[in-house]
Design a protein around this motif. Structure first.
Motif, short mmCIF file in Angstrom:
data_model
loop_
_atom_site.label_atom_id
_atom_site.label_comp_id
_atom_site.label_asym_id
_atom_site.label_seq_id
_atom_site.Cartn_x
_atom_site.Cartn_y
_atom_site.Cartn_z
N THR A 252 0.85 -1.19 0.00
CA THR A 252 0.00 0.00 0.00
C THR A 252 0.89 1.24 0.00
OG1 THR A 252 -1.54 -1.23 1.41
CG2 THR A 252 -1.96 1.11 1.14
N ALA A 253 0.40 2.30 -0.62
CA ALA A 253 1.17 3.54 -0.67
C ALA A 253 1.04 4.34 0.62
CB ALA A 253 0.71 4.39 -1.85
N GLU A 254 0.95 3.65 1.72
CA GLU A 254 0.97 4.27 3.06
C GLU A 254 2.38 4.08 3.60
OE1 GLU A 254 -0.14 6.09 6.66
OE2 GLU A 254 -1.32 5.91 4.81
N PRO A 255 3.15 5.16 3.76
CA PRO A 255 4.57 5.00 4.14
C PRO A 255 4.75 4.13 5.38
CG PRO A 255 4.11 7.28 3.57
CD PRO A 255 2.77 6.57 3.60
N VAL A 256 5.81 3.33 5.35
CA VAL A 256 6.12 2.45 6.48
C VAL A 256 7.34 2.94 7.26
CG1 VAL A 256 5.08 0.39 5.45
CG2 VAL A 256 7.49 0.93 4.98
N ASP A 257 7.84 4.12 6.93
CA ASP A 257 9.02 4.64 7.63
C ASP A 257 8.81 4.71 9.13
OD1 ASP A 257 8.96 5.56 4.83
OD2 ASP A 257 10.87 6.53 5.32
N SER A 258 7.61 5.14 9.55
CA SER A 258 7.37 5.28 10.99
C SER A 258 7.35 3.91 11.67
CB SER A 258 6.04 6.01 11.22
OG SER A 258 4.95 5.32 10.65
#
Length: 478
Positions: free
Chosen positions: A459-465
């Protein structure tokens, strides 16, 4: 009775207020339309001329020009824009670029001049949270397991997310965690063989190829790129001071994207690199005019990595994916890392945009070296652990070469070849992330600590966090 009278008395006033609010909104949109027009022509002075005294007092023209040139124009042209909300004189507009949407906050002063002009990550449209998320794990057996579950489930419950895969190397133990579903509604967890788009983490593989060709004496980091380009391009004086190292550490001065990709992307708005050819790349470079000299500043450039991959393929004599397989994947045993997954034996999770809608996997064509690879948590953990070894082979020396300091990017990030490097406490962490219209990825590791964190999502929901929270938890527990 009095209540009814009050309503009647208020009725004539409400339309007048609505008309005034609507008129203010129309003015706000008219100013935004002017900004959008000048932005796409990169007419910075014309945008600044729309600003009021309060804005100009807080930001000089020179500072504004720097921000626009180094941070915003590299995103390319605004493909489309829409007003998401208007409240109390402030409009929030969604801007669709080729790579990622942003939002801009625009407020005007009493003279209808710009008072607030603020770019932000696009907040996205609200999506109801999931009440249940599939997970591969039994109840947590360690404090770290429990923490990863809590972070991962918080991400996975967002209504537009689907599959999430996490890998961790810590204290001599390798662990994997899987959540969600590989396709909306299929109730199938990802596993160690599920491939994800890894986006710009591909750049670290490209940098490894570069370091390998340096290690084996086939080229040098300080070679001018014009040594490897056709005469029609190499004669451009604005390219002649750029070296291979400048491409690999984002200090070439080249923009994030070439201006002539817009026409190609318009034909494939959900697959923006599809159809962008080597001829188009060379056509842009032949007339390129530098605004930033090489080695002057860090300007993240997908264009630079697309060009680097093109040069490496020319030197090696094989396409990018074949180079990756021969030089990196086969020696390390990465069985599921590739640009072109085999349909009958390799499964790639379907990908979804920030609204939770299915979107195509990207086709990179001339930009293959900047983001085309698909991989698994298992392969990327193996790739990370290869960085832990004392180098003996040419490939191990190349991996070590990508971690050598090449440039300082204020305030606290060093740059190697592709890798970003930050000192966290007393640990030097190497990291990169990636994203497409339908996937997000994060990779970080410490060779000294022999610790790594991998996070992949379809998904284009960032996973950096998610990745940085796990990383910080590990570092805090030592």
């Amino acid at each position: 009775m009095n209540r009814i009278i009050c309503i009647i008395l208020l009725l004539p006033i409400f339309p007048a207020f609505a008309q005034e609010e609507n008129r203010d909104q129309q003015i706000n949109q008219a100013v935004f339309n002017k900004i959008e027009y000048h932005f796409n022509l990169q007419e910075t002075d014309s945008i600044y001329a729309l600003a009021g005294p309060k804005f100009k007092q807080s930001l000089s023209l020179q500072a504004f020009q720097t921000v626009m040139a180094q941070q915003l124009y590299p995103l390319g042209q605004i493909q489309s824009a829409e007003l998401k909300s208007y409240d109390k004189g402030t409009g929030i507009y969604k801007l669709n670029f080729l790579s990622t949407p942003l939002q801009v906050v625009l407020a005007l002063d009493s003279s209808n001049r710009i008072e607030t002009f603020l770019f932000q990550p696009f907040a996205g449209d609200p999506v109801p949270e999931k009440t249940e998320v599939l997970t591969s794990r039994s109840p947590a057996t360690s404090k770290l397991d429990g923490y990863i579950d809590s972070i991962a489930l918080s991400y996975s419950r967002k209504g537009h997310t689907h599959a999430l895969a996490i890998g961790v190397v810590n204290d001599g133990k390798t662990s994997s965690y899987y959540y969600g579903e590989t396709e909306k509604g299929n109730k199938q967890l990802p596993d160690e063989n599920t491939l994800f788009e890894i986006g710009s983490i591909s750049k670290t593989f490209t940098a490894t190829l570069l370091a390998y060709l340096v290690q084996t004496g086939q080229l040098n980091l300080d070679d001018p790129i014009t040594d490897y380009l056709p005469d029609s391009v190499a004669t451009n004086p604005d390219l002649q001071q750029i070296t291979l190292k400048h491409l690999a550490n984002h200090t070439s001065g080249l923009p994030r994207m070439p201006a002539n990709i817009d026409a190609t992307a318009a034909s494939h708005p959900l697959d923006p690199y599809k159809g962008y050819t080597q001829a188009a790349l060379y056509g842009f470079l032949a007339t390129y005019k530098a605004t930033t000299p090489p080695d002057d500043s860090y300007v993240y450039s997908n264009l630079g990595y697309g060009l680097l991959g093109d040069i490496l393929s020319t030197v090696y004599g094989k396409p990018y994916n074949e180079m990756v397989q021969e030089i990196i994947c086969h020696p390390l045993g990465l069985k599921n890392t590739t640009e072109f997954p085999a349909p009958d034996s390799q499964y790639v999770a379907k990908v979804y945009n920030k609204d939770g809608k299915e979107t195509p996997l990207w086709t990179f064509d001339a930009f293959t070296a900047h983001g085309s690879l698909k991989s698994t948590v298992k392969d990327l953990l193996t790739y990370a652990k290869a960085h832990f070894k004392m180098p003996e082979t040419d490939l191990e020396h190349a991996l070590a070469g990508t971690r050598q300091f090449t440039f300082f990017n204020p305030p606290d990030t060093d740059i190697g070849l592709a890798w970003h490097m930050n000192l966290m406490g007393d640990e030097l962490i190497y990291w990169h992330n990636g994203g497409t219209f339908g996937s997000s990825s994060y990779m970080a590791f410490s060779p000294d600590r022999k610790m790594a964190v991998i996070v992949l999502s379809n998904t284009a929901e960032p996973v950096d966090s998610v990745g940085s929270a796990i990383l910080n938890s590990i570092l805090a527990s030592k």
